[in-house]
Design an enzyme around this catalytic site. Structure first.
Site, PDB file in Angstrom:
ATOM      1  N   SER A  23      -7.778 -17.354 -10.479  1.00 34.40           N
ATOM      2  CA  SER A  23      -6.818 -16.541  -9.720  1.00 34.40           C
ATOM      3  C   SER A  23      -5.951 -15.704 -10.661  1.00 34.40           C
ATOM      4  O   SER A  23      -5.053 -14.984 -10.216  1.00 34.40           O
ATOM      5  CB  SER A  23      -5.932 -17.440  -8.851  1.00 34.40           C
ATOM      6  N   ASN A 110      -0.344 -28.033  -8.142  1.00 37.13           N
ATOM      7  CA  ASN A 110      -0.189 -27.937  -6.681  1.00 37.13           C
ATOM      8  C   ASN A 110       1.256 -27.661  -6.269  1.00 37.13           C
ATOM      9  O   ASN A 110       1.511 -26.877  -5.360  1.00 37.13           O
ATOM     10  CB  ASN A 110      -0.676 -29.229  -6.003  1.00 37.13           C
ATOM     11  N   THR A 155       8.164   7.957  29.754  1.00 32.03           N
ATOM     12  CA  THR A 155       7.460   6.700  30.038  1.00 32.03           C
ATOM     13  C   THR A 155       6.047   7.136  30.388  1.00 32.03           C
ATOM     14  O   THR A 155       5.853   8.223  30.959  1.00 32.03           O
ATOM     15  CB  THR A 155       8.074   5.910  31.223  1.00 32.03           C
ATOM     16  N   HIS A 156       5.077   6.353  30.036  1.00 28.85           N
ATOM     17  CA  HIS A 156       3.657   6.720  30.233  1.00 28.85           C
ATOM     18  C   HIS A 156       3.334   8.064  29.586  1.00 28.85           C
ATOM     19  O   HIS A 156       2.470   8.791  30.074  1.00 28.85           O
ATOM     20  CB  HIS A 156       3.287   6.777  31.719  1.00 28.85           C
ATOM     21  N   SER A 277      -4.147  21.330   3.377  1.00 24.93           N
ATOM     22  CA  SER A 277      -5.582  21.122   3.552  1.00 24.93           C
ATOM     23  C   SER A 277      -6.308  21.836   2.428  1.00 24.93           C
ATOM     24  O   SER A 277      -5.876  22.901   1.975  1.00 24.93           O
ATOM     25  CB  SER A 277      -6.019  21.691   4.895  1.00 24.93           C
ATOM     26  N   ASN A 285       0.273  19.121   7.016  1.00 21.04           N
ATOM     27  CA  ASN A 285      -0.058  17.899   7.754  1.00 21.04           C
ATOM     28  C   ASN A 285       0.968  16.783   7.516  1.00 21.04           C
ATOM     29  O   ASN A 285       1.462  16.626   6.406  1.00 21.04           O
ATOM     30  CB  ASN A 285      -1.443  17.386   7.335  1.00 21.04           C
ATOM     31  N   GLU A 290       1.210   9.616   9.124  1.00 19.13           N
ATOM     32  CA  GLU A 290      -0.088   9.028   9.490  1.00 19.13           C
ATOM     33  C   GLU A 290      -0.374   7.780   8.654  1.00 19.13           C
ATOM     34  O   GLU A 290      -0.863   6.770   9.164  1.00 19.13           O
ATOM     35  CB  GLU A 290      -1.201  10.053   9.313  1.00 19.13           C
ATOM     36  N   TYR A 317      -3.542 -30.685  -0.738  1.00 21.37           N
ATOM     37  CA  TYR A 317      -3.988 -29.410  -1.313  1.00 21.37           C
ATOM     38  C   TYR A 317      -5.496 -29.236  -1.205  1.00 21.37           C
ATOM     39  O   TYR A 317      -6.258 -30.170  -1.402  1.00 21.37           O
ATOM     40  CB  TYR A 317      -3.577 -29.320  -2.791  1.00 21.37           C
ATOM     41  N   GLN A 322      -5.598 -21.221  -2.570  1.00 18.43           N
ATOM     42  CA  GLN A 322      -5.449 -20.188  -3.594  1.00 18.43           C
ATOM     43  C   GLN A 322      -5.585 -18.795  -2.971  1.00 18.43           C
ATOM     44  O   GLN A 322      -5.085 -17.814  -3.509  1.00 18.43           O
ATOM     45  CB  GLN A 322      -6.516 -20.395  -4.681  1.00 18.43           C
ATOM     46  N   LYS A 325      -2.557 -15.756  -1.913  1.00 17.96           N
ATOM     47  CA  LYS A 325      -1.739 -14.845  -2.725  1.00 17.96           C
ATOM     48  C   LYS A 325      -2.015 -13.362  -2.537  1.00 17.96           C
ATOM     49  O   LYS A 325      -1.083 -12.573  -2.361  1.00 17.96           O
ATOM     50  CB  LYS A 325      -1.886 -15.195  -4.207  1.00 17.96           C
TER      51      LYS A 325
HETATM   52  N1  ARG Z   1      -4.443 -21.513  -8.828  1.00 21.40           N
HETATM   53  C1  ARG Z   1      -4.206 -22.567  -7.881  1.00 21.40           C
HETATM   54  C2  ARG Z   1      -3.633 -22.016  -6.556  1.00 21.40           C
HETATM   55  O1  ARG Z   1      -3.119 -20.978  -6.603  1.00 21.40           O
HETATM   56  C3  ARG Z   1      -3.210 -23.524  -8.420  1.00 21.40           C
HETATM   57  C4  ARG Z   1      -3.345 -24.899  -7.906  1.00 21.40           C
HETATM   58  C5  ARG Z   1      -4.595 -25.477  -8.375  1.00 21.40           C
HETATM   59  N2  ARG Z   1      -4.667 -26.864  -8.121  1.00 21.40           N
HETATM   60  C6  ARG Z   1      -5.783 -27.525  -8.220  1.00 21.40           C
HETATM   61  N3  ARG Z   1      -5.730 -28.780  -7.988  1.00 21.40           N
HETATM   62  N4  ARG Z   1      -6.911 -26.961  -8.545  1.00 21.40           N
HETATM   63  O2  ARG Z   1      -3.731 -22.604  -5.532  1.00 21.40           O
END
Ligand code: ARG
Length: 463
Positions: A23, A110, A155-156, A277, A285, A290, A317, A322, A325
């Site tokens: 991640s 976690n 309205t409408h 354009s 525009n 938009e 967990y 993950q 995010k």
């Molecule tokens: N990168 C993980 C997340 O965002 C962190 C937690 C990972 N924990 C684990 N037991 N693999 O969720």
């Protein structure tokens, strides 16, 4: 590089597994919060006698060096880091040696990812609140300028009743006021510190979670360790608030688009907020409006994505989490930018009163007001409605307005009505008379503006 969790493994991860698992590409956004969380954690560990004071000092100095190196671009994270938590911890150990291995005592990724996420989101919420507040001030100022400027109320999408432009603006003011309230209450709910929950069940070591919660500016630690590492509803609270607010922005943006069309020509948006354009030289525009109308799609997507990720996941967990995010970050960025662009676009838009005026005598905007005049003559409203309906019919056939009907025509509809019983039904008189609480009369709009400004001035965003 060997992974920090490699002890029980004989083989390292396949390359595509590393990439799929990591991640770091997006969670490196959390580096500052991660380091701040670690500093608080090790401070607490030293206070509790779990590490020594000099170990704590070395760890904090190492973390500060890493912070500097990230910000100067000296540290570049890669897929080998897996996530920001291990990216920082492994560099700490490389930087200060074995003492760095003590940092992860009595915590887990976690709870760590959760404390980082909440700290980050709390900061972003403050920024979004500040932008919403500035936006509300722009709306108030515009509403003041247009408090008695009359336009068509629909309205409408049909001509309904005359309203003031300031009144229309103040309707949006109320929507964004509720958006601010929603965000404040989401903030309050997420303001609990999950750090120290560890993997799912707490720890046998003598930690003090109240200390870390306090050091990190939370009101208290979360109550239950298992919930702390499993909860993503603080993200969902935010995403719901974001979705509703983006929906509000998109509705107003849609009005800008049609107000700006040749058919309406109600507004002139500043050149700096429009585009041309590549083929049609005459075009100007309303692209910002938009885009603002369209951006809501991704935020709804972010909400639905996380609701779907969380559905049916067992405690505690799971790696599914993950996936909390990217959508969250996307919604933060989108909402933040949208509020700013909208506020500026609104500031830079003027209403073309000459064009709007041409529309005010179309569609019998004062029909309800005529019916209300009849009510004042003691005609029951349902009958008054019927009489005005018949007046409309005659006017449509004759191509005239209510004022053009003569006494004979009116008496033929109902003997109780005459030309003089119509009263003053000019559009201005109708608007000025709508003084009921929350109505569109300029005096009432000004009251709403005062109340709105008092509320805004009293808001304390610096939580
Ligand atoms: N990168 C993980 C997340 O965002 C962190 C937690 C990972 N924990 C684990 N037991 N693999 O969720």
């Amino acid at each position: 590089m060997a992974s920090l969790w490699g002890g029980r493994f004989e083989k390292s991860m396949d390359d595509i597994v590393k990439k799929f698992n990591a991640s770091i590409e997006y969670d490196q956004r959390l580096y500052r919060n991660d380091i701040e969380g670690s500093i608080a954690h090790v401070t607490m560990l030293a206070e509790q006698g779990i590490v020594t004071v000099s170990e704590k000092d070395e760890i904090i100095a190492g973390l500060k060096t890493i912070l500097k190196d990230i910000e100067s671009g000296k540290i570049i994270f890669s897929v080998e880091d897996e996530d920001i938590h291990m990216g920082i911890e492994s560099r700490l150990i490389a930087e200060i040696g074995d003492v760095g291995k003590k940092l992860h005592t009595a915590r887990s990724r976690n709870d760590q990812c959760q404390v980082d996420g909440r700290m980050y989101l709390k900061e972003e919420i403050k920024e979004i609140l500040n932008r919403l507040v500035l936006f509300e001030y722009v709306i108030l100022e515009k509403a003041e300028n247009y408090a008695d400027k009359i336009t068509v109320g629909f309205t409408h999408m049909q001509h309904a009743q005359p309203v003031t432009i300031g009144f229309h603006f103040m309707a949006y003011f109320q929507m964004f006021r509720r958006d601010i309230d929603r965000l404040l209450s989401a903030y309050e709910r997420m303001d609990l510190c999950p750090l120290g929950a560890c993997a799912l069940a707490g720890t046998t070591l003598p930690t003090n979670r109240h200390t870390t919660a306090k050091l990190l500016g939370f009101t208290a630690p979360t109550e239950n360790a298992m919930d702390s590492v499993s909860d993503r509803d603080y993200c969902l609270d935010f995403l719901s608030a974001a979705s509703i607010s983006m929906m509000h922005l998109s509705r107003w943006a849609e009005e800008f688009v049609w107000w700006n069309s040749q058919e309406f020509s109600y507004i002139e948006i500043d050149d700096s907020y429009c585009t041309g354009s590549s083929i049609m030289p005459q075009k100007k525009n309303p692209d910002m409006a938009e885009l603002l109308r369209g951006k809501v799609g991704r935020v709804y997507g972010d909400l639905i994505q996380l609701l779907t990720v969380m559905k049916g996941t067992p405690l505690a967990y799971n790696k599914d989490f993950q996936e909390d995010k990217e959508g969250l970050f996307d919604a933060i960025d989108t909402w933040k930018a949208s509020i700013e662009i909208f506020a500026n676009m609104l500031e830079k838009t003027e209403f073309r009163m000459d064009q709007i005026e041409k529309q005010l005598d179309k569609g019998f905007l004062n029909a309800t007001d005529v019916a209300e005049h009849f009510v004042k003559l003691n005609i029951p409203f349902r009958e008054a409605h019927e009489i005005v309906g018949r007046m409309v019919k005659i006017c449509e056939v004759k191509g005239c307005e209510f004022e053009d009907l003569n006494d004979d025509e009116l008496q033929a509809i109902d003997e109780r009505v005459t030309k003089s019983s119509l009263g003053n039904i000019s559009i201005e008189a109708c608007v000025n008379a709508r003084t009921s609480f929350g109505g569109t009369a300029p005096s009432e709009v000004r009251r709403q503006i005062v109340i709105g400004r008092d509320w805004l001035d009293s808001l304390e965003i610096n939580m």
